[in-house]
Structure formats: C-alpha cells, structure tokens
Design an enzyme around this catalytic site. Sequence first.
Site, short mmCIF file in Angstrom:
data_model
loop_
_atom_site.label_atom_id
_atom_site.label_comp_id
_atom_site.label_asym_id
_atom_site.label_seq_id
_atom_site.Cartn_x
_atom_site.Cartn_y
_atom_site.Cartn_z
CB SER A 1 2.81 1.69 6.23
OG SER A 1 1.59 1.65 6.89
CG HIS B 1 -0.48 0.43 2.49
ND1 HIS B 1 -0.09 -0.44 3.45
CD2 HIS B 1 -0.27 1.66 3.00
CE1 HIS B 1 0.33 0.22 4.53
NE2 HIS B 1 0.23 1.51 4.27
CG ASP C 1 -0.11 -3.78 2.76
OD1 ASP C 1 0.46 -3.36 1.73
OD2 ASP C 1 -0.40 -3.06 3.74
N1 ARG Z 1 -1.24 2.47 7.35
C1 ARG Z 1 -0.37 3.33 8.04
C2 ARG Z 1 0.79 3.76 7.18
O1 ARG Z 1 0.62 3.80 6.01
C3 ARG Z 1 0.06 2.89 9.38
C4 ARG Z 1 -0.39 1.56 9.81
C5 ARG Z 1 -0.20 1.26 11.21
N2 ARG Z 1 -1.31 1.69 11.99
C6 ARG Z 1 -1.56 1.20 13.19
N3 ARG Z 1 -2.53 1.66 13.92
N4 ARG Z 1 -0.84 0.22 13.63
O2 ARG Z 1 1.82 4.17 7.66
#
Ligand code: ARG
Length: 844
Positions: free
Chosen positions: A737, A583, A634
């Site tokens: 991420s 992503h 992902d």
């Molecule tokens: N999707 C987010 C990113 O692109 C962070 C994911 C982690 N989020 C969480 N609550 N653990 O960086």
Amino acid sequence: MNYKQSHQIDPLPYTSSMIVSIKHKNEISTHRYTGTILTDSYILTAVPYVDSLTDDLMISYKSEENLGKIDRVYIHPKWKDYQRYRKDNVALLRLSNPLNFTIHRQLSRARLSPRVRLLENTILQIIDWQRNTRVFLIANNDSLCNSFIDGDEQQFCVRFYESSQEDAVGKPIFQWMNHRWTQIGIVHLAIKYTDDSYIGVVTSLHHYYNWLESIVTTLNFSSLSIGTTANVIRNLPTTYECSVHSTSCGCSRENVQLSAARILGGEEAAPYSWSMVVSIHFNDSDEPSCTGSILTNSYVLTSARCVDGASETDLHVVAGMHNRLEDFPTIRYVQNIHIHPDWNRSDHTYRNDIALLYVFPPLPINGQGNPALTCVPHINPLTESVNYPSQGSQLVMVGWGSTEDDSHTMSETLQQVSIDVSNKNDPNCLKTVHDADKQFCAGRSSRSPCRGDLGGPIFQWKGTYWDQVGITSYGGQCDQIDSPAVFTRLAVYFNWMESVVNSSLTTTTPSPPPVPIVHECNKASTCGCGQTDVVLTPSRIVGGEDALDDSWPMIVSLRLNGSTDHLCGGTILSASFILTAAHCLRNISETYLTDLSIAAGMTNRSDPGRVQRNIDRIHVHPYYLGGPDDKRHDIALLHVDKPFVFESDLKLTKTCVHRLDSSLPVDQYPKNGTRLVIIGWGVIESGTKYIPEILQQAQVFNIDNEHSLCKKSIQDSELQFCAGLYEGGKDSCEGDSGGPIFQWTGQYWEQVGIVSYGTDCAHAYFPGVYTRLSYYYDWIQNILIRNGEHLESGTLSSSTMIRFTTSTDFIPHSNTISMYYFSKYHFHIVIYGLSLILFSLCYQ
Ligand code: ARG
C-alpha cells in the site's frame, strides 16, 4: 417476335454498375475497352488493350465520368503475344487512387469465384455498359469449339446471336449463380459463324483466381487503412498491442481495438484485426452461414453443428476479409470435413461441437498477419483444461453473425463483442450447459451469438496475443433460448485437433517462454527513470520477481520509529514530498510524527547505503474518511525534514505524475487492458508476515471499470481503478500500500496509481484497487507549489495515451525493433513541434 430482341430482353437484373471503360488519356472516342471493377483499386480486363497502352490509361464510367488514372498494369506472366491461339489473356489494372463506393454509389464490384460449374442450362450473358446479350455454352468437346480453344481449363466456348456484338472481344461474361451475377470470363476471340451468329472463345477466370487474388489481396494495402483517429478518440477503445515478433499465431495485421465494456452490444471490429477469423459459406452463397478460424494453412476450425450434414463440395471458406461486400475475398473450397467422432446431433446436448475443415489449396499465411493463424490453448496438465478459460475471464467473441435488430441479414463487416465467462454454478448456466467440463457459458452482454456466429471463435487476451479459448456452439437470445451462450471448451480438444491435422500444433499454441523484457529508459528524463533499466518478465505465470538494483529509484519505504520495519510504500514526488496512501497513516497523528520516517535509494530494504529522512508534515486528502465502506481518496503527501538532492544522490529520482489532457475522461486513464507494473516490499503470500528483502515487481493489467469484478470492488471509477489478472495469481498485497503502479510510456515510467486495497491477494474474483492519480493532479500540484516545488511538466495527451498503449517493450539485443520505436517517438516529437508552430502562428 424478333429473334434478336428475344436475346436481349432479360428477366434478370441488369447491371452495368461494375463495368468501366478503359481509354488513353488523350483519346476522344467515347468508348473503347471494357473492364470490370474487382475492388476499389483493381480493374480486370484483357491483355491486348492494355499491352500497348501502359502509359496514361484512365478509366471512366459510362464513357463520361472520369474515375481515375491507372498507375500499374499486371499482365498474366504466361501471356505471350506471338502464340498462335494465345491464352492467359487476363490483366489487372491498379488505380492510382482507390474508388470511393460511398461517393460513387452507382458503382459496384464484380464478383468472381475460384470454382465455377458451367452447366448447359445456366444463364450466361455478356454485360457491357449499354446492354446485355445472352450467350449459350458450347461444350468443350464440341469439335468446333475444340478447333478454337487452346487448353480446356483456361478457355471455353459460347455462341451468341447479336450482330452488334462483333466487338464482343474483351467484354466480360457473367453467369447467374445463387441469385447474383458472377463474372466467369472475358471474351478472348469472336468468330463469325453463320450470318447472324458468332462463336466466342472465352478466358475462364476461375483458372486465374489465385493469380488475381495474390495481387489484389497482398499488394493492396493502400485502401485498408484502419479506423480513423477520430474514431479512436471518440470511443476511446483500447488497443491490444500484439507482439507479432514473438508469436506465430493469435496476432493480425492490425491491432484489435475494443471499446469500453460499457458500450454494450456488438461493434464493428477494427479492419483486419481478427485475420484468423473466416466465414463459412454453403452452395457458393455470398452470405456466411457460420464463422470459423484458421488453425493451420490447410485446416479451418469450426463447430460440428455448422457443417453436420453438409457435403464437402458445397462448402467454401472466405479468409482475410473485413467487409464482405468490399474486400476481394480469399476463397478456398473444402475438400474434407472432420467432425469430432463423439459429436451426436440427435442427442441435442451439443457435446463435442467441434469440426475441422480441410481446404485446398492452402491458405496464404505469409506471416504478415493477413490471413493469420489462431492460437489454441495447450494446457498442462490436461486435467486442468476443464477450468480453462476460468470463470470471470473477459473474452471477445468474433463473428459474421447478424445483429439482433435484424436477425435475417448477416453483418457486412466483422463484429466483435466483449463477454465474460459465467460461474460454473450460475443457475442459468447450469440449466443450459450439458457438460461443464467440455463447455462453458458466457453472458453479460447484450449481443449474444446469432445466426452466422456459430462455429466462430471466442478469444482471451494474453498480453501479447489472442488465445482462442472456445467455439461458439449454441444458446443466447438469438437461438430463442432465454439462456447464456454456450461455447465448446477448446483446450479439451487439443489432442484431437493434433491428430486430425497430423502435425504438431505447438506453433499455434504459444506457451510464452517468459522472456525478460528490457524497458530502455530515456536517461534524459527528469522523472520515472533509473540508472539501470527495468528488466521485466511479462509472463502471467511468474508471480512477482526481484527488481534489479537501481531500476526503481523513485520508490521509498515508510517506516516507524526509525526501524527497518517496513510499513508501506511511497514514491518521491519532488525534493521534499513523498506520495503515499492515506490509509498508511491511519494510526499516526501529527503529534507522533517523529515516529515516521522513510528510506529511499535502495532495492534491498536493508541496504546500509539507503537515504533516510524524517517526516515533519503530512497532508492527508481532506475527503479521505477511511471508513470500512468508504475507501475513496486514499492519498496523502508527506513532507521530509531535509530535501533530497537529486544531482548528488544518483540513487534517487522523482516519480512522473503528469497532467491529463482535459479533453480525455479521467476514468479512462489508464485504459482497460493496459499493461501496468506494481512494485513493493509487500508480503509475497497473502496471510503471511514474511516481507521480502529485495524489492518485488510484477506485471498486471488494467481491468475495465465496468467489469463486474471491478464494479463490486471500487466505489468510484473516477477516483479508483482496478488491476490484476482475471485468473488471479498476481497482485499487490499487505505492505505494498502507498506504493506505485506504473505504466510504461516507451521513454519512462508514468505513475498512474497508488496501491490502496483489495480482498485477500491475487484472488481470481478480487482485483487490486488503486487510487487513480489522474484525478488528483491539481490537489498534489497545489500543495507542492505552496511549498515552492512542482511536479515535472508535461501532459498526457491522447497521442501520448495512444502511444502508451503501444508496446514499446523490446527483447534485448534486438536493434531493429528498438530503432523502430525510436523513430516512432521522433515522429511524435515532430508532430508536437508542428502543432506548437501552428498554434503560435494562429495566436500572433
Ligand atoms: N491494503 C494493503 C496494505 O495496506 C494492501 C492492498 C493491496 N491488496 C491487494 N489485494 N491488492 O498494504
């Protein structure tokens, strides 16, 4: 009617199953001396027989079947052969190999009691392997008796009428108590009194109970081996590695092993893994009536409901036991009952359902974890205790209660079950609970408290110890109420407990001072280790913390347009490949690839010495769809335009991704409860844009796939896993991420996942979700191989997995501990080497 016979016929069950013969190896005579089976390893007898024959003693059953050799004789230290009357005539024999009660089904153990009330009208008899003979108590103040005995406490007299019992000396005497025979003495002397009657002087065993207990329970570890490895692998339970070194409570001799939550219902606990738990008995009964826990060596914690109306003299507690039919119990009688002053049985609200029992003599808490102290929570400020444990927390209830299939018989072994704290607003809970500040509900388990569990503890795992957060109070199916089980919130009662115990409870309330732990990396490892060891604060209170320079040399920052703007995290897989989340590449198409670069070899993301590379190719997982409802797969690989040279750039290292042994289920790695570490330059607070300069690290825990919090967050437990804290407060966040989540192996950091998504950050109800790397090993390896590269070799086998869950952390400057783990590692290498040799021999 024949007078003699009338004393031999007995209406009560006769059992010779606890009687053995003791003889010398070369002795031919059929039967010599008598002993009784105390435990699988100990035989109780009188001194004179064994005093002269300490070598080559054997025991046999009914004079024929050989049961084994004696390797050690314990004679009571006060025994003196030359004393006129002699007392303290008691000895213990240790068998070189424990008896196996499942093979020798005809054998059973003799029960002893630390307190015996000898009443004129109780039924006493000598039992040996041929017959039993009724004997009659003679009062100690009887002048006849008095002339024979030496010490009221240690001896008593009996009279019997069986001529063939002139050889009664050394035989055991039993009393019929609470529907079973209890051995109360050993005949010390038999004196012919009239033509057909004898006076016996008997050693009172209850006087020696503590001496016997000290030998049997502290020295006998041989037979106490914990659940077999086969069991471990079959059910794949998680081992909760307790840090006995840093806490004086909340840890037992053995580590707790908990099966995955999906195994519903109770399960037998690993032997001696909950040594802070005791059973509470009424009227000398063997069956536990309630469960309790050890608060100090003199106080046992339980529910008021359990002991309300009981008199001290009727109550005893049994500690340090796993199987109540097999282990030698540490028994303590209750001297005082302290029920909470605001407990009111008649209002039926079960409010303040808490009591403390004062026992004497104190329980033997020797620091070796058997028995052990329970930890009680000390919440600051006290007003916060009404939210502790927080809703959704996963707890473990422990008790001796009956199982639902058979609610009348108490369990033989200690049982445990995972159970979650319900939401305060849950309608079922609202209906049942009377005071949500002082009580909490827990449900979602097919085993709810049952008879015998009352008063027992419910624990929460704190990473290094178990905290007792509640006391089992009422509710649950077994109470015939269609409702969740209700527990007393222990944190609320801290001050009351301290006032009763009348000393500080801080030793049993570790608020762990966050001690930073050095993870000493094996510098020879080709992946997963930096030049500087990771120093991590394992606290649940501290959020993220700055990483040390050069401690995470596999991490990279993904950037756009060559700027220092951080987009996502990633890790170095090989000379030319970076691992990240699919992503992160959402808005990047192949044509604009030139925009994408990475920076590596830095802890401060603006470090001018950082290593930069452009990305010239991307491999997004073919099944990655990236829809709002489908976040599976992902994962992506990035190819750098110029390979890294690890030999010359010491600031760079590969991340470790190893193949999982095919016999292990993918969705159990990492396992529930494992400590994991997340790192990244993501935002420190949810909703803000500020990203830190220094790489952040934080410790979280793997959360079971089947836990409701996780279940609602992930889409496929083979492809994803959850990590965080039940109470929230620590998580990865925006910008993390694509970055790694690691497990410490004791030698290096194994990357087990990729930061993927979450709802909000560090929220109590939403753990972080990670791409499970064990599933993608082949996909990654194939791409690398096509490009002439590969992942570092090695397999995650069950033995390494078990090793992984073992704490290999150590506190700086503690040489002994590091040595211990060092040798443990070598043990694994030796085993591995041996299996390789065996393997090659078989296939020649
Ligand atoms: N999707 C987010 C990113 O692109 C962070 C994911 C982690 N989020 C969480 N609550 N653990 O960086």
